[in-house]
Design a protein around this motif. Structure first.
Motif, short mmCIF file in Angstrom:
data_model
loop_
_atom_site.label_atom_id
_atom_site.label_comp_id
_atom_site.label_asym_id
_atom_site.label_seq_id
_atom_site.Cartn_x
_atom_site.Cartn_y
_atom_site.Cartn_z
N VAL A 1 0.84 -1.20 0.00
CA VAL A 1 0.00 0.00 0.00
C VAL A 1 0.87 1.25 0.00
CG1 VAL A 1 -1.65 1.32 1.37
CG2 VAL A 1 -1.99 -1.12 1.06
N ALA A 2 1.95 1.24 0.78
CA ALA A 2 2.83 2.41 0.84
C ALA A 2 3.56 2.62 -0.47
CB ALA A 2 3.84 2.25 1.97
N MET A 3 3.88 1.53 -1.19
CA MET A 3 4.60 1.65 -2.46
C MET A 3 3.69 1.94 -3.65
SD MET A 3 7.50 -1.38 -2.20
CE MET A 3 6.78 -2.13 -3.60
N ASN A 4 2.38 1.80 -3.46
CA ASN A 4 1.42 1.95 -4.56
C ASN A 4 1.68 0.96 -5.69
OD1 ASN A 4 -0.39 3.78 -3.68
ND2 ASN A 4 0.67 5.55 -4.51
N GLY A 5 1.90 -0.24 -5.40
CA GLY A 5 2.13 -1.19 -6.47
C GLY A 5 2.21 -2.60 -5.93
N PRO A 6 2.13 -3.59 -6.73
CA PRO A 6 1.68 -3.63 -8.11
C PRO A 6 0.17 -3.37 -8.22
CG PRO A 6 2.19 -5.84 -7.34
CD PRO A 6 2.56 -4.89 -6.24
N LYS A 7 -0.22 -2.80 -9.31
CA LYS A 7 -1.60 -2.32 -9.46
C LYS A 7 -2.64 -3.42 -9.35
CE LYS A 7 -0.55 1.96 -10.05
NZ LYS A 7 -0.62 2.84 -8.93
N PHE A 8 -2.40 -4.58 -9.97
CA PHE A 8 -3.42 -5.64 -9.93
C PHE A 8 -3.65 -6.13 -8.50
CE2 PHE A 8 0.51 -8.01 -10.27
CZ PHE A 8 0.30 -9.13 -9.49
N LEU A 9 -2.59 -6.17 -7.70
CA LEU A 9 -2.73 -6.60 -6.32
C LEU A 9 -3.43 -5.54 -5.48
CD1 LEU A 9 -2.11 -9.04 -4.64
CD2 LEU A 9 0.10 -8.07 -4.09
N LEU A 10 -3.12 -4.28 -5.73
CA LEU A 10 -3.79 -3.20 -5.01
C LEU A 10 -5.27 -3.13 -5.36
CD1 LEU A 10 -1.22 -0.27 -5.02
CD2 LEU A 10 -1.84 -1.79 -3.15
N GLN A 11 -5.61 -3.42 -6.62
CA GLN A 11 -7.03 -3.45 -7.00
C GLN A 11 -7.75 -4.59 -6.30
OE1 GLN A 11 -6.90 -3.60 -11.26
NE2 GLN A 11 -6.79 -1.37 -11.45
N PHE A 12 -7.09 -5.73 -6.15
CA PHE A 12 -7.69 -6.85 -5.43
C PHE A 12 -7.91 -6.49 -3.97
CE2 PHE A 12 -7.10 -10.61 -2.72
CZ PHE A 12 -8.22 -11.32 -3.11
N ILE A 13 -6.91 -5.87 -3.35
CA ILE A 13 -7.04 -5.47 -1.95
C ILE A 13 -8.13 -4.42 -1.80
CG2 ILE A 13 -5.88 -4.27 -0.05
CD1 ILE A 13 -3.27 -5.58 -0.95
N ASP A 14 -8.18 -3.47 -2.73
CA ASP A 14 -9.15 -2.38 -2.66
C ASP A 14 -10.57 -2.86 -2.89
OD1 ASP A 14 -10.03 0.20 -2.33
OD2 ASP A 14 -9.58 0.80 -4.37
N ASN A 15 -10.77 -3.82 -3.77
CA ASN A 15 -12.12 -4.30 -4.09
C ASN A 15 -12.63 -5.32 -3.08
OD1 ASN A 15 -12.25 -2.66 -6.30
ND2 ASN A 15 -11.45 -4.22 -7.69
N SER A 16 -11.77 -5.87 -2.26
CA SER A 16 -12.22 -6.85 -1.28
C SER A 16 -12.54 -6.14 0.04
CB SER A 16 -11.14 -7.92 -1.09
OG SER A 16 -10.01 -7.33 -0.49
N ARG A 17 -12.63 -6.89 1.08
CA ARG A 17 -12.96 -6.32 2.38
C ARG A 17 -11.77 -5.67 3.05
NH1 ARG A 17 -14.10 -12.21 4.53
NH2 ARG A 17 -11.99 -12.98 4.28
N PHE A 18 -10.64 -5.56 2.35
CA PHE A 18 -9.44 -4.95 2.92
C PHE A 18 -9.22 -3.53 2.44
CE2 PHE A 18 -8.55 -9.54 2.72
CZ PHE A 18 -8.52 -9.78 4.08
N GLY A 19 -10.24 -2.88 1.92
CA GLY A 19 -10.13 -1.50 1.44
C GLY A 19 -9.81 -0.51 2.54
N PHE A 20 -10.06 -0.89 3.80
CA PHE A 20 -9.76 0.01 4.91
C PHE A 20 -8.27 0.27 5.06
CE2 PHE A 20 -9.28 -4.13 6.74
CZ PHE A 20 -8.26 -3.99 7.68
N LEU A 21 -7.41 -0.56 4.45
CA LEU A 21 -5.97 -0.37 4.54
C LEU A 21 -5.53 0.94 3.89
CD1 LEU A 21 -4.64 -3.95 3.76
CD2 LEU A 21 -4.77 -2.81 5.98
N PHE A 22 -6.37 1.51 3.03
CA PHE A 22 -6.02 2.74 2.34
C PHE A 22 -6.41 3.98 3.15
CE2 PHE A 22 -6.38 -0.49 -0.89
CZ PHE A 22 -5.22 -0.29 -1.63
N THR A 23 -7.04 3.80 4.29
CA THR A 23 -7.44 4.93 5.14
C THR A 23 -6.44 5.09 6.28
OG1 THR A 23 -8.78 3.58 6.63
CG2 THR A 23 -9.88 4.45 4.65
N PHE A 24 -6.43 6.25 6.90
CA PHE A 24 -5.52 6.47 8.01
C PHE A 24 -5.88 5.57 9.19
CE2 PHE A 24 -4.39 8.54 12.00
CZ PHE A 24 -3.01 8.59 11.84
N ARG A 25 -7.16 5.44 9.45
CA ARG A 25 -7.60 4.60 10.57
C ARG A 25 -7.18 3.15 10.38
NH1 ARG A 25 -13.52 5.49 11.42
NH2 ARG A 25 -12.73 7.51 12.09
N GLY A 26 -7.31 2.63 9.17
CA GLY A 26 -6.90 1.27 8.89
C GLY A 26 -5.40 1.08 9.00
N ARG A 27 -4.66 2.04 8.46
CA ARG A 27 -3.21 1.94 8.54
C ARG A 27 -2.75 2.06 9.99
NH1 ARG A 27 1.20 5.36 5.04
NH2 ARG A 27 3.00 4.74 6.25
#
Length: 165
Positions: A54-80
């Motif tokens: 998440v901090a590196m912003n890559g690879p895109k396909f993996l970040l899209q998988f994380i973002d579209n699943s129930r782990f999207g909270f990792l992109f918020t400050f509270r989740g991090r």
């Protein structure tokens, strides 16, 4: 310091901290090869690796998988913050290098938050706002009624009674 350079420096320092966390976790797990240590090491390694991606912003396909699943909270400050706190608590049990990295990890996340207060645009670039993010100090009024939070002046279904069903 400009917003872009501040974001770049926080991303770079986050990547360095997460890489060092992984090194400490793997080293501690290899030198203490019992079941519980291996379990703790693998759990914290997975969380730290996800936060590194998440901090590196890559690879895109993996970040899209994380973002579209129930782990999207990792992109918020509270989740991090929650994930860094989780990893830091386990790092505190990993001898002196773990204690140093746990303190560094918490220092980084608090530093990002304090810098976010002074540079809100950089904070918005680094983290996505949650769906329930609002200004709690905001009060809206409509025809003499006062509402806290967000209010757009409409009722669902046209009446107050329709919301009670």
């Amino acid at each position: 310091m400009g917003t872009k350079s501040l974001v770049r420096s926080f991303r770079a320092s986050s990547v360095v901290v997460y890489l060092l966390n992984l090194a400490v976790i793997i080293n501690w797990t290899l030198y203490n090869p019992i079941y519980l240590n291996a379990l703790i090491g693998s759990m914290t390694s997975i969380v730290t690796f996800a936060m590194l991606l998440v901090a590196m912003n890559g690879p895109k396909f993996l970040l899209q998988f994380i973002d579209n699943s129930r782990f999207g909270f990792l992109f918020t400050f509270r989740g991090r913050y929650c994930m860094d706190l989780f990893v830091s608590l386990f790092l505190y049990a990993m001898e002196i290098w773990g204690i140093l990295m746990a303190t560094g990890t918490l220092g980084l996340i608090f530093g990002i938050r304090f810098a976010g207060v002074r540079h809100p645009e950089a904070f918005r670039i680094l983290f996505r706002q949650t769906a329930d993010f609002d200004d709690e100090g905001t009060v809206y009024t409509d025809a003499g009624d006062t509402y806290d939070g967000t209010y757009d002046g409409t009722y669902e279904g046209g009446t107050v009674e329709s919301g009670r069903r």
